[in-house]
Design an enzyme around this catalytic site. Structure first.
Site, PDB file in Angstrom:
ATOM      1  CE  LYS A 163     -16.716  -6.413   1.923  1.00 51.92           C
ATOM      2  NZ  LYS A 163     -16.676  -8.063   2.338  1.00 51.92           N
ATOM      3  CG  MET A 168      21.832  12.645   6.551  1.00 49.96           C
ATOM      4  SD  MET A 168      23.439  13.795   6.078  1.00 49.96           S
ATOM      5  CE  MET A 168      22.863  14.557   4.080  1.00 49.96           C
ATOM      6  CD  GLU A 197      -1.476  -2.680   2.050  1.00 52.85           C
ATOM      7  OE1 GLU A 197      -2.664  -3.621   2.146  1.00 52.85           O
ATOM      8  OE2 GLU A 197      -0.629  -2.601   1.919  1.00 52.85           O
ATOM      9  CG  PHE A 253     -11.014  -9.459  10.655  1.00 48.17           C
ATOM     10  CD1 PHE A 253      -9.894  -9.891  10.933  1.00 48.17           C
ATOM     11  CD2 PHE A 253     -11.015  -9.683   9.156  1.00 48.17           C
ATOM     12  CE1 PHE A 253      -8.563 -10.675  10.502  1.00 48.17           C
ATOM     13  CE2 PHE A 253     -10.417 -10.232   8.232  1.00 48.17           C
ATOM     14  CZ  PHE A 253      -9.149 -10.871   8.657  1.00 48.17           C
ATOM     15  CD  GLN A 254      -7.660  -7.034   7.137  1.00 45.14           C
ATOM     16  OE1 GLN A 254      -9.049  -7.144   6.058  1.00 45.14           O
ATOM     17  NE2 GLN A 254      -6.931  -7.435   6.672  1.00 45.14           N
TER      18      GLN A 254
END
Length: 572
Positions: A175, A483, A63, A125-126
């Site tokens: 959803k 760096m 993602e 869930f999620q």
């Protein structure tokens, strides 16, 4: 089907699902490609994509790769970038990319799925409260609870993202909302109460600025990313030439003023040029244009530009006076302010000052000790600049390679330099280059990376191979977090702690494992040949340049000190 026929078909008031409303709305907003990664909460949306010949989606391998690609797309075009992810971990994987875009004022519309409205707040869930998580790093965010509000929300999101000070807007779609049906009507106009960015400048303030310029003897323009985002590069050039004022461009402002122009002094700040920093410390009028006076530019704020009256042109009134005291504020769209100023602009009393600045440029140019035994990263960037005729789109992560690219690749056009400035995001460079290439299919796109950052995003090599996206990837491999090592050497008494990247993969074999051509160079002859081969190869190529481990970026100003206190390194 031509664009008008498509638009007419899309605007047809059919009864359709929330998912179909989303796709139609994105197409009506002119979205050419969406970058994303599917999951349970966005299955209806991805089902609507199936068999849709008008909608283009690019499946990334993470993602974060999707949002960085959308970011690169947006920065290189000025259009709104779009990405999609599922709920929970899919959405939280976007957080770094959202913060990256927010810090650098990049217009994105970030679409996330969520659990059904009946499950919100139950730790389903999620499930993650992504609107709450991202509230400090978005320009605005929406949780759409009714499918009837979806089209209006999308229209507003694009408007907010790409007006005023640009930035990311998040739309969270449960959803069930993506599956519910309603009649599709896309609003032609947007009216948002309380949101009306100031774009038209105040003529009185512009006149004050012009009066100050006529009286100034040692003026300097500090031009930032706002010049690029406003499309004001031509107006800035005209303004600088009419007023005879030397120009320094910030990291994100590179390309907003042509590096080949005699008035350009280079980049200011921590790793800025001696000339730019010295001019800032001695100017009597400092005009900030689309720049936010970041701490890496000002360094010790109390010692910054001590002799200057400061004028500040910015579309965001919150930036005026935030960091430095501002005598002449000009709030408005940078392009509009400069257009107005150019109507009456007259030269400053600056000819002696310009002569002094030019002497400094001659006496203190950017320099490094070259080597015939070791490959120097500065030389590699200069070689890439030469072989691409200085006309490539260049993306980077953050770190030493970023600074060397900023210093030694000279940009003469806006939107060619794509880099994570404010947040400083490792893993940004390569995925953003994919977005740049998708947006500019016929252009040369070069992604310059360190060996550390490349390992945060190397999985995106897969989509370059699958879709033959011809990004040319340069990995400056010094086998260390460069760096961090430099700071530990200079500031922390050479106490090197947890910076060794030995054990990193063979980048040539890694590229080949994904189906991308891989090449390696450890001296100048090999480097020239490898990069020429990369340029002559029609598809993606990764070139690993084995460079000196202990090379430092100079000039350097230590944190907490004035930009007058430059460490020149090899040039001293």
């Amino acid at each position: 089907m031509d664009s008008e026929e498509l638009r007419t078909r899309l605007l047809k008031p059919d009864v359709i699902s929330g998912s179909e409303i989303l796709l139609r709305s994105l197409l009506l907003e002119g979205v050419e490609c969406v970058f994303g990664y599917p999951g349970g909460a966005v299955l209806y949306i991805y089902d609507a994509m199936h068999g849709n010949p008008d909608f283009k989606h690019l499946l990334t391998r993470h993602e974060q790769g999707a949002i960085h690609a959308a970011d690169g797309y947006a920065r290189s075009t000025g259009k709104v970038g779009v990405c999609i992810a599922t709920s929970g971990p899919g959405a939280t994987n976007l957080v770094t990319g959202i913060a990256t875009a927010y810090m650098d004022s990049v217009p994105l519309v970030v679409i996330t799925g969520n659990v059904a409205t009946t499950f919100i707040g139950t730790d389903a869930f999620q499930e993650a409260d992504i609107t709450g998580i991202t509230m400090p790093i978005t320009k605005h965010s929406y949780l759409v609870r009714d499918v009837k509000d979806l089209a209006k929300t999308i229209r507003e999101a694009f408007h907010i993202a790409n007006t005023g000070r640009k930035g990311p807007v998040l739309i969270d779609i449960p959803k069930d909302v993506s599956s519910h049906l309603t009649e599709f009507r896309y609003p032609e106009e947007v009216g948002i109460r309380g949101y009306n960015p100031t774009v038209m400048p105040n003529k009185g303030q512009v006149n004050k600025l012009l009066q100050a310029i006529e009286e100034a003897e040692r003026p300097v323009i500090l031009a930032g990313g706002g010049v690029v985002y406003a499309g004001a590069h031509e107006e800035l050039l005209e303004f600088a030439q009419k007023t005879r004022i030397p120009v320094t461009t910030t990291l994100l402002g590179l390309g907003g003023f042509p590096s080949g122009n005699d008035l350009w002094m280079g980049m200011p700040g921590m790793h800025g040029t001696w000339t730019a920093n010295t001019a800032l410390q001695n100017c009597d009028l400092l005009i900030g244009i689309g720049a936010r006076f970041d701490d890496r530019v000002t360094m010790k704020v109390s010692a910054f530009a001590p002799k200057a009256k400061i004028a500040h042109i910015d579309v965001d009134p919150a930036e005026i006076g935030k960091t430095v005291p501002t005598a002449i504020p000009c709030v408005g769209d940078v392009k509009m302010v400069l257009e107005l100023a150019n109507q009456k602009a007259k030269p400053a009393k600056s000819e002696a000052w310009i002569k002094q600045v030019n002497e400094w440029k001659t006496e203190h140019p950017l320099s490094y000790k070259d080597s015939e035994e070791e490959l120097k990263p500065q030389w590699v960037v200069e070689m890439i600049h030469r072989q691409t005729n200085g006309d490539a789109f260049v993306t980077t992560d953050v770190g030493q390679h970023q600074m060397w690219a900023a210093q030694y690749y000279r940009f003469n056009h806006p939107r060619r330099w794509i880099s994570s400035g404010g947040l400083g995001t490792m893993g940004f460079g390569f995925p953003s280059a994919i977005g740049v290439q998708v947006a500019n299919p016929d252009a040369t796109v070069v992604s310059i990376n360190g060996d550390g950052g490349m390992q945060m995003c190397s999985q995106e090599l897969a989509i370059c191979a699958i879709h033959n996206i011809p990004v040319k990837i340069a990995v400056l491999n010094n086998q260390v977090l460069g760096m961090v090592r430099q700071w530990q050497e200079i500031i922390h008494g050479q106490r090197f702690s947890h910076i060794d990247l030995a054990g990193s993969p063979d980048f040539v074999k890694l590229a080949e494992a994904y189906g991308v051509k891989g090449l390696r160079a450890s001296n100048k002859e090999e480097a020239e040949a490898a990069w020429q081969e990369a340029m002559n190869t029609p598809g993606p190529v990764l070139v690993e340049f084995v460079v000196r481990r202990d090379e430092n970026v100079y000039p350097m100003v230590q944190a907490g000190t004035s930009i007058s206190e430059m460490i020149m390194g090899d040039a001293e």
